[in-house]
Every structure is written in C-alpha cells, then in structure tokens.
Design an enzyme around this catalytic site. Sequence first.
Site, mmCIF file in Angstrom:
data_model
loop_
_atom_site.group_PDB
_atom_site.id
_atom_site.type_symbol
_atom_site.label_atom_id
_atom_site.label_comp_id
_atom_site.label_asym_id
_atom_site.label_seq_id
_atom_site.Cartn_x
_atom_site.Cartn_y
_atom_site.Cartn_z
ATOM 1 C CG ASP A 76 1.252 -1.393 4.037
ATOM 2 O OD1 ASP A 76 0.949 -0.218 3.813
ATOM 3 O OD2 ASP A 76 1.464 -1.812 5.200
ATOM 4 C CG ASP A 106 -6.937 0.015 5.616
ATOM 5 O OD1 ASP A 106 -6.318 1.039 5.328
ATOM 6 O OD2 ASP A 106 -6.663 -0.679 6.597
ATOM 7 C CD GLU A 138 -1.129 2.770 7.990
ATOM 8 O OE1 GLU A 138 -1.625 3.460 8.874
ATOM 9 O OE2 GLU A 138 -1.543 1.612 7.739
HETATM 10 ZN ZN LIG Z 1 -5.101 2.011 6.342
#
Ligand SMILES: [Zn+2]
Length: 386
Positions: A76, A106, A138
């Site tokens: 995610d 990320d 997350e």
């Molecule tokens: Zn992350």
Amino acid sequence: MTDLTTAKQMLGELIGFPTISSDSNLDAIAYMAEVLGRAGARVEILRDESGQKANLWATIGPQDRDGGLVFSGHSDVVPVQGQDWSRDPFDMYEHDGRLYGRGSCDMKGFIACVLAMAPRLSETVGDRPFHFAFTHDEEVGCLGGRALVEELAKRPVRPALALIGEPTLMQVVDGHKGCCEYTVRFTGTGGHGSSPEAGVNAVEYATRYIGKLMQLRADLKARAPEGSPFDPPHTTINIGALHGGTTHNVIPSAAMLDWEMRPINDADQAFVKDAVAQFIAAEILPEMRRLSPQADVVTEVVGEVCGLLPMPENEIRDMVQHLTGANGASVVPFNTEAGLFQQLGMQAIICGPGSIEQAHKPDEFIEIDQMAQCLDLIGKLAVHHG
Ligand SMILES: [Zn+2]
C-alpha cells in the site's frame, strides 16, 4: 535484459496500481503473484475479511524447511490528495537518474527489485528457502503485517531471518521504537456551572488523566536503559489533542483525548498500559460513578505497532553488513513491520533502496542507483544464503 532494466519496468507496473491504503490492492498482489509464480515460487494470496485486500506469502525452495529468509514489503501507499505533483503520480516517469511516482521509494522500488531477482533466487536456492511477504495496510497501522504474522505463527515452518526493504538508502538498520496511539473518551454528567459538584466534569477527569500520563513520562525517562541507541533514549508520551466542553458556565459531559506512546521495548509499553488501566479502574472511575453510574472512560486502541529491538545476535544484520561492506547498524525514527517478525522469533533488519525523506511527499522518487545497489545485495544474498 539486465536486472536493472527488468526492475525498472516492474516498478513502472507496480506504481501503475494505485494501491492507496483505503482502496483494494488485489490487482497489484495478482501481478506480484504472477511474477513470482513464473520464477517457480509457490504463492499464496491471503485475503482479509473484506475480501478487497490481500497479503501475499510465497516460497522459493523447500516448503517444509525452517531457517528461511523473508523479503518483506508493504504493497500500500499513502494518498496523493492535496499534494502538488508535477505529473500523474501513478504513471512512473524517469528524469535525471530518478524514477518518480507514488510508492517509488516507499516501497515499491524494493518490491520491484525483489521480483526482478526472483528467477536468480530460484536458481541458487538450496536447503534454506526464500520467502516473500507482501502486505496490505501497513500505512494505516500494519494491519496486513499483523494478520500475516498471526497466520505464520500457526504454521510448523519457522523462517529465521527477515529483510524489510523500507527506504534506508541501503543502510543497515536494526532498531526502531514502536508506536501506540490511543483515543480516550470520558463520559460524565452535564449541569450548570454554578453547581460544579452536581455534575461529573468530563474535561476535569481528562486533565487528571493527562496529569497521570505526564507523571508516567517522567518515570519513563528514569527507566531508559544504559546505552540506549534511540533518540531520545527513552520511551516517549505525547498528548496530541484534547476536545471537550462548550462554554464557561456549563459542566462538560464529554471529553476526548488523543495521545501516543513510542515505546523502546515491550516492558515500557506494558508499564504504561498497566499504570493507566489501574489509574482508571482504581482512581477516577469509582469517583465519577459515585455521582453518576453511567459515567465511563473508554479507551480505543487506534494502533499498536511494536518496535524493533536491537539484538546482540542478528545473523541477517551481520550477513548484510558483510555483503555490503557497511560498518555498523543504526536505528531510525520511523515505524516498520520488522518488529512483528521479531515477535515471531525471527532476526530482522531494515535495509532498502531510496530515502525516507521522499516518502509520503509529492514528486516521490527513487534514485536508480539505489535500485542498482539493492539488486546487487539481493544477488549476493541469493548466493550467500541460498
Ligand atoms: Zn513504508
């Protein structure tokens, strides 16, 4: 095609799935499953209760052997609303040695590197398997990671090591604090301000609760272990928001408090939680209920993400330090899923391409050179661990 070309192309595909935490990640997971399946992995897609989110768990090599190495990443990404992007955040573009797009650092850049190297891992795997853990949600409290670790705990096979590829500029990180967030709702009884003792003042009880937290904050400073690597070295508590009341002459019947704690270890977390629970049960609640039986204090756990405690023994840390020539490991101020794997009895580190500086920001990017370094490390792990 070189590994880097493959990884870049895969990162483009991954960024093209807008896996914002509030939306489904099923398409992205299906793509990862297909790539890993082609490389000979046995792939499981584990859906959550909603059916709209899934974790991926896959294994290359022996299915029934302990001692495996897990490559872990979350699928995610954070939202782009309100951010000023130069271009479409879900259509990767390359400029000046960088790849731009939501999730590039990320942490889809890491996932792309792992996927690109899956065929190599397949070739070199020996007795010790390679596992892949790609999770959902997350960014909103490690929901997927927690579900996955609960599932793995039921299984007889025990992976030994975990590499979490959150962006560290490929530096070796073996510790971070946890993050626990709470919302506490105080329910009292309203009344006229001229007779304060005729009501149960929810704001007053909330401030007494805050006083307790501030006292605990001082206790936590004194509990900081010698040589703690963290900054600040102790568990912290922050009062984030207090809402309650309407005007001068009315006793407020409701108050709401948001606070967080960043524990350096489980013992501190338990120390605070026990002290707070005891304070409510033994001190403020009996007092509130003396006047109003309906009075209440309800704590909502918004999220409890455990920290990663640096350990003297850590095979994956030593291995990656050896393979990359890094000297020493450090700690970071952000949260990851690493502590969950540690709780399962595994040795874990965080080491991934890109910088946390770019995470969650508009025009998020990853340096292509960072991906090259990550591919190099995975190639070496393929030989060394395989
Ligand atoms: Zn992350």
